[in-house]
Enzyme design. Sequence first.
Site, PDB file in Angstrom:
ATOM      1  N   ASN A  56      29.188  34.416  39.547  1.00 32.26           N
ATOM      2  CA  ASN A  56      28.093  35.268  40.036  1.00 32.26           C
ATOM      3  C   ASN A  56      27.131  35.632  38.905  1.00 32.26           C
ATOM      4  O   ASN A  56      25.944  35.811  39.130  1.00 32.26           O
ATOM      5  CB  ASN A  56      28.642  36.509  40.755  1.00 32.26           C
ATOM      6  CG  ASN A  56      29.227  37.542  39.815  1.00 32.26           C
ATOM      7  OD1 ASN A  56      28.517  38.369  39.248  1.00 32.26           O
ATOM      8  ND2 ASN A  56      30.541  37.506  39.636  1.00 32.26           N
TER       9      ASN A  56
ATOM     10  N   SER B 129      31.870  33.431  34.623  1.00 35.51           N
ATOM     11  CA  SER B 129      31.648  34.138  35.887  1.00 35.51           C
ATOM     12  C   SER B 129      30.589  33.433  36.721  1.00 35.51           C
ATOM     13  O   SER B 129      29.431  33.313  36.311  1.00 35.51           O
ATOM     14  CB  SER B 129      31.213  35.581  35.610  1.00 35.51           C
ATOM     15  OG  SER B 129      30.671  36.183  36.762  1.00 35.51           O
TER      16      SER B 129
ATOM     17  N   CYS C 176      30.853  46.035  41.207  1.00 36.14           N
ATOM     18  CA  CYS C 176      30.800  46.034  42.672  1.00 36.14           C
ATOM     19  C   CYS C 176      31.871  47.017  43.155  1.00 36.14           C
ATOM     20  O   CYS C 176      32.801  47.361  42.417  1.00 36.14           O
ATOM     21  CB  CYS C 176      31.053  44.634  43.235  1.00 36.14           C
ATOM     22  SG  CYS C 176      32.727  44.007  42.986  1.00 36.14           S
TER      23      CYS C 176
ATOM     24  N   SER D   9      31.502  42.178  37.473  1.00 37.57           N
ATOM     25  CA  SER D   9      32.573  42.707  36.624  1.00 37.57           C
ATOM     26  C   SER D   9      32.038  43.389  35.372  1.00 37.57           C
ATOM     27  O   SER D   9      32.803  43.683  34.458  1.00 37.57           O
ATOM     28  CB  SER D   9      33.529  41.569  36.219  1.00 37.57           C
ATOM     29  OG  SER D   9      34.207  41.056  37.346  1.00 37.57           O
TER      30      SER D   9
ATOM     31  N   GLU E 139      40.476  34.613  43.871  1.00 45.75           N
ATOM     32  CA  GLU E 139      40.154  34.929  45.267  1.00 45.75           C
ATOM     33  C   GLU E 139      40.438  33.736  46.179  1.00 45.75           C
ATOM     34  O   GLU E 139      40.984  33.896  47.277  1.00 45.75           O
ATOM     35  CB  GLU E 139      38.681  35.338  45.395  1.00 45.75           C
ATOM     36  CG  GLU E 139      38.280  35.712  46.816  1.00 45.75           C
ATOM     37  CD  GLU E 139      36.810  36.075  46.937  1.00 45.75           C
ATOM     38  OE1 GLU E 139      36.270  35.975  48.059  1.00 45.75           O
ATOM     39  OE2 GLU E 139      36.186  36.448  45.910  1.00 45.75           O
TER      40      GLU E 139
ATOM     41  N   CYS F 141      29.514  38.053  50.179  1.00 51.60           N
ATOM     42  CA  CYS F 141      29.491  39.512  50.088  1.00 51.60           C
ATOM     43  C   CYS F 141      28.059  40.044  50.078  1.00 51.60           C
ATOM     44  O   CYS F 141      27.234  39.611  49.266  1.00 51.60           O
ATOM     45  CB  CYS F 141      30.215  39.951  48.820  1.00 51.60           C
ATOM     46  SG  CYS F 141      30.129  41.719  48.509  1.00 51.60           S
TER      47      CYS F 141
END
Length: 331
Positions: free
Chosen positions: A222, A220, A16, A265, A129, A192
Amino acid sequence: MSTVEEVRIARRTGFCYGVREAIDKAKEASAAGKVTHTLGQVVHNEGVIRDLEDLGIRTVDTLDDVDHGAAVVIRAHGVKPEVMERANAHGLEVIDGTCTWVVQEHRELAKLVEEGYTIVLLGTPNHAEVVGMLGFAPDAIVVDEEDDWDKVPRKKKLALISQSTQPPWKFEKLAAFMVSRSHELKIVNTVCPVTIRRQEDTLDTARDVDLMVVVGGRSSANTKELTRLCGIAGTPAIQIESVHDLDDPSVFDGPRVVGITGGTSTPIEDLHVVARHILETAGIDGIRERASEFAEAALVAAATPAGRTTSLPKLPMATESATAVAASGAA
């Protein structure tokens, strides 16, 4: 039995833009001769971390591990305000790689606090985050899976905000749940858009192939969501961290077309390597011998419209090669 005739890489994959920008800033600082560190792993990808270490860029867990005067890169996840203050107080050169979308989250949180809302933050507890976001709203209530949602209080003024990589469907479902728990509910959608587009492109690819390979960290969120979406599309999917996990070629016995996607990532080069490996080990006669060419063609088809999310250095050369592959295939 080798059955794979084609591989397709989902469009708009690769890093990203937030991750890519943080990595680029670290590389630029090192190239300028600065002693460079990243505060935490700049990306959850061991291959990328090794590449950065080869450039002399070291990952540190705390600012105490950074020498006075050295450069420290803040990764895309962002940090609490006091971390920035400590870095400046230690005489470090702070290179802020916080994703612009995360910066916007911080601004929205500060505004909600000022307006007196009780804030509910949809996010993974202890994720970097989320930790950074709590620096701007320490009293925010963090919830993740539905089992947590009973923690949401009944208040006159509630606000909902999200970690950027949370699934849109979960954010929408939590928003609906909170409607009955507050007289005034403010919803700030900070999921996002790049994450949303990646999910859409993964779904589009999954609908047109026989098997999906999802590349990304096992922890992860996502990446796990991409795997879940493949299932929703009705397409079998396997999730791997790298090509080294593809040690059983029988997985590809039967599928004719294999799709590949990756988390935020995962560099697009990793998807290219996976594509080539699948064609080399499971491609049919005529495809297996030209695995590198067809893998590169798949890479170019995915990377060209999403240049800003890839770290590919020489895309035009790849395009020429892909054109040659297409021409020879037509012949």
